[in-house]
Design a protein around this motif. Structure first.
Motif, PDB file in Angstrom:
ATOM      1  N   MET A   1      35.389  18.748  42.549  1.00 34.08           N
ATOM      2  CA  MET A   1      34.295  19.727  42.474  1.00 34.08           C
ATOM      3  C   MET A   1      32.981  18.988  42.211  1.00 34.08           C
ATOM      4  O   MET A   1      32.922  18.136  41.328  1.00 34.08           O
ATOM      5  N   ALA A   2      31.977  19.294  43.000  1.00 34.80           N
ATOM      6  CA  ALA A   2      30.703  18.584  42.889  1.00 34.80           C
ATOM      7  C   ALA A   2      30.160  18.658  41.471  1.00 34.80           C
ATOM      8  O   ALA A   2      30.246  19.697  40.823  1.00 34.80           O
ATOM      9  N   GLY A   3      29.633  17.545  41.015  1.00 37.85           N
ATOM     10  CA  GLY A   3      29.017  17.505  39.694  1.00 37.85           C
ATOM     11  C   GLY A   3      29.975  17.138  38.576  1.00 37.85           C
ATOM     12  O   GLY A   3      29.544  16.818  37.475  1.00 37.85           O
ATOM     13  N   LYS A   4      31.277  17.165  38.838  1.00 41.16           N
ATOM     14  CA  LYS A   4      32.249  16.804  37.796  1.00 41.16           C
ATOM     15  C   LYS A   4      32.334  15.284  37.664  1.00 41.16           C
ATOM     16  O   LYS A   4      32.177  14.554  38.652  1.00 41.16           O
ATOM     17  N   LYS A   5      32.601  14.841  36.436  1.00 41.54           N
ATOM     18  CA  LYS A   5      32.720  13.400  36.189  1.00 41.54           C
ATOM     19  C   LYS A   5      34.150  13.061  35.809  1.00 41.54           C
ATOM     20  O   LYS A   5      34.735  13.732  34.946  1.00 41.54           O
ATOM     21  N   VAL A   6      34.683  12.041  36.452  1.00 45.55           N
ATOM     22  CA  VAL A   6      36.073  11.652  36.230  1.00 45.55           C
ATOM     23  C   VAL A   6      36.136  10.188  35.821  1.00 45.55           C
ATOM     24  O   VAL A   6      35.497   9.331  36.443  1.00 45.55           O
ATOM     25  N   LEU A   7      36.891   9.916  34.780  1.00 44.20           N
ATOM     26  CA  LEU A   7      37.182   8.544  34.365  1.00 44.20           C
ATOM     27  C   LEU A   7      38.645   8.263  34.700  1.00 44.20           C
ATOM     28  O   LEU A   7      39.528   9.041  34.317  1.00 44.20           O
ATOM     29  N   GLY A  20      48.159   1.058  42.335  1.00 47.52           N
ATOM     30  CA  GLY A  20      46.867   0.783  42.977  1.00 47.52           C
ATOM     31  C   GLY A  20      46.548   1.809  44.046  1.00 47.52           C
ATOM     32  O   GLY A  20      45.415   2.283  44.161  1.00 47.52           O
ATOM     33  N   SER A  21      47.563   2.173  44.837  1.00 47.95           N
ATOM     34  CA  SER A  21      47.368   3.172  45.900  1.00 47.95           C
ATOM     35  C   SER A  21      47.058   4.551  45.319  1.00 47.95           C
ATOM     36  O   SER A  21      46.210   5.278  45.851  1.00 47.95           O
ATOM     37  N   LEU A  22      47.740   4.907  44.249  1.00 47.34           N
ATOM     38  CA  LEU A  22      47.500   6.213  43.605  1.00 47.34           C
ATOM     39  C   LEU A  22      46.082   6.279  43.039  1.00 47.34           C
ATOM     40  O   LEU A  22      45.392   7.296  43.160  1.00 47.34           O
ATOM     41  N   LYS A  23      45.630   5.177  42.447  1.00 40.17           N
ATOM     42  CA  LYS A  23      44.248   5.111  41.942  1.00 40.17           C
ATOM     43  C   LYS A  23      43.262   5.244  43.104  1.00 40.17           C
ATOM     44  O   LYS A  23      42.269   5.978  43.020  1.00 40.17           O
ATOM     45  N   LYS A  24      43.553   4.523  44.190  1.00 37.59           N
ATOM     46  CA  LYS A  24      42.629   4.501  45.335  1.00 37.59           C
ATOM     47  C   LYS A  24      42.490   5.887  45.966  1.00 37.59           C
ATOM     48  O   LYS A  24      41.372   6.348  46.232  1.00 37.59           O
ATOM     49  N   VAL A  25      43.616   6.591  46.181  1.00 38.72           N
ATOM     50  CA  VAL A  25      43.496   7.921  46.807  1.00 38.72           C
ATOM     51  C   VAL A  25      42.815   8.908  45.870  1.00 38.72           C
ATOM     52  O   VAL A  25      42.114   9.808  46.338  1.00 38.72           O
ATOM     53  N   LEU A  30      38.525  12.533  45.063  1.00 40.54           N
ATOM     54  CA  LEU A  30      37.557  13.085  44.110  1.00 40.54           C
ATOM     55  C   LEU A  30      36.120  12.787  44.541  1.00 40.54           C
ATOM     56  O   LEU A  30      35.232  13.618  44.358  1.00 40.54           O
ATOM     57  N   SER A  31      35.898  11.619  45.135  1.00 42.67           N
ATOM     58  CA  SER A  31      34.555  11.304  45.666  1.00 42.67           C
ATOM     59  C   SER A  31      34.195  12.265  46.795  1.00 42.67           C
ATOM     60  O   SER A  31      33.056  12.735  46.884  1.00 42.67           O
ATOM     61  N   ARG A  32      35.186  12.546  47.632  1.00 39.78           N
ATOM     62  CA  ARG A  32      34.972  13.463  48.761  1.00 39.78           C
ATOM     63  C   ARG A  32      34.535  14.837  48.262  1.00 39.78           C
ATOM     64  O   ARG A  32      33.738  15.524  48.906  1.00 39.78           O
ATOM     65  N   ILE A  37      32.890   9.155  39.918  1.00 39.36           N
ATOM     66  CA  ILE A  37      34.101   8.469  39.452  1.00 39.36           C
ATOM     67  C   ILE A  37      33.725   7.176  38.740  1.00 39.36           C
ATOM     68  O   ILE A  37      32.939   6.384  39.249  1.00 39.36           O
ATOM     69  N   THR A  38      34.334   6.963  37.583  1.00 40.71           N
ATOM     70  CA  THR A  38      34.243   5.682  36.884  1.00 40.71           C
ATOM     71  C   THR A  38      35.670   5.173  36.714  1.00 40.71           C
ATOM     72  O   THR A  38      36.566   5.973  36.404  1.00 40.71           O
ATOM     73  N   VAL A  39      35.883   3.891  36.931  1.00 46.12           N
ATOM     74  CA  VAL A  39      37.214   3.315  36.739  1.00 46.12           C
ATOM     75  C   VAL A  39      37.139   2.232  35.670  1.00 46.12           C
ATOM     76  O   VAL A  39      36.263   1.370  35.712  1.00 46.12           O
ATOM     77  N   SER A  40      38.065   2.305  34.704  1.00 47.84           N
ATOM     78  CA  SER A  40      38.267   1.190  33.783  1.00 47.84           C
ATOM     79  C   SER A  40      39.554   0.503  34.219  1.00 47.84           C
ATOM     80  O   SER A  40      40.653   1.009  33.958  1.00 47.84           O
TER      81      SER A  40
END
Length: 231
Positions: A1-7, A20-25, A30-32, A37-40
């Motif tokens: 959803m536009a405007g939401k922030k995900v870590l 790695g594949s699960l993180k990538k999709v 979510l970007s779409r 998106i932020t990744v640690s």
């Protein structure tokens, strides 16, 4: 959803793994949707899992007797926590949803992710006494565990050799995340990818991507003992 922030807190050594594949999709889907998106990537960051004196910058409140919990609580209030902790706390603070992506080790998290929980979710930031479970400080946030197992789904049933998968979720979802107030979305468990066919692994990744399309419509689980252990 536009405007939401995900870590996404990601704990795997190999980018080409199913983790790695699960993180990538997740990042792609979510970007779409227009999420930020932020990744640690804990291994890539060489994240320090140990809770030590180094987590407090400057003087201790009691140099005679080191009590980690007390010292980081005081340091949080004085803004003298180590920067690797405060960097992660800032990411959590800004997130609407935190996804943890990891392989299950011994019914728990890999040490590097356990260390992230130990150090980042400190008293003062994530909870206080009182101020935990439904009153935890992260109560307006969602958390979701996306994990892979070594054992099959059949083994993780109530009558299976490993017991119901919900049993191992109790300390992770309830004892750590919900204690800090997080509302818990149902886990995404990819069972035994190592022994699955290539098609089955692709299906695991695709079903995660599919689920994420409607993730913002999901209701959290009822995070109480009966969800985990039955009536």
């Amino acid at each position: 959803m536009a405007g939401k922030k995900v870590l996404i807190v990601y704990a795997h050594q190999e980018p080409r793994s199913i983790n790695g594949s699960l993180k990538k999709v997740a990042m792609e889907e979510l970007s779409r949707q227009g999420c930020t998106i932020t990744v640690s990537d804990l291994y890539a960051m060489d994240f320090e899992p140990r809770a030590t004196r180094k987590d407090v910058i400057g003087a201790l409140s009691n140099p005679e007797f080191f009590n980690y919990g007390v010292e980081v609580y005081e340091a949080f209030k004085k803004r003298s926590l180590a920067s690797d902790i405060t960097d992660e706390q800032k990411k959590v603070q800004e997130a609407d949803l935190v996804i943890f992506q990891f392989p299950l080790y011994w019914f728990g998290m890999p040490a590097i992710l356990k260390g992230w929980m130990d150090r980042v979710l400190c008293q003062g930031f994530a909870f206080d006494i009182p101020g935990f479970y439904d009153s935890g400080f992260l109560k307006n946030k969602l958390a979701l565990l996306s994990l892979t197992t070594g054992s099959t789904a059949e083994m993780y049933t109530r009558t299976g050799v490993s017991g119901d998968f919900r049993y191992f979720l109790w300390p992770l979802q309830h004892g750590a995340l919900h204690f800090c107030g997080f509302k818990i979305l149902a886990p995404q468990i990819s069972f035994a990818p190592e022994i699955a066919s290539e098609e089955e692994r692709k299906a695991m990744v695709a079903s995660w991507a599919q689920r994420l399309k409607t993730i913002w419509e999901e209701e959290p689980i009822d995070c109480t003992p009966p969800w985990y252990f039955g009536q």
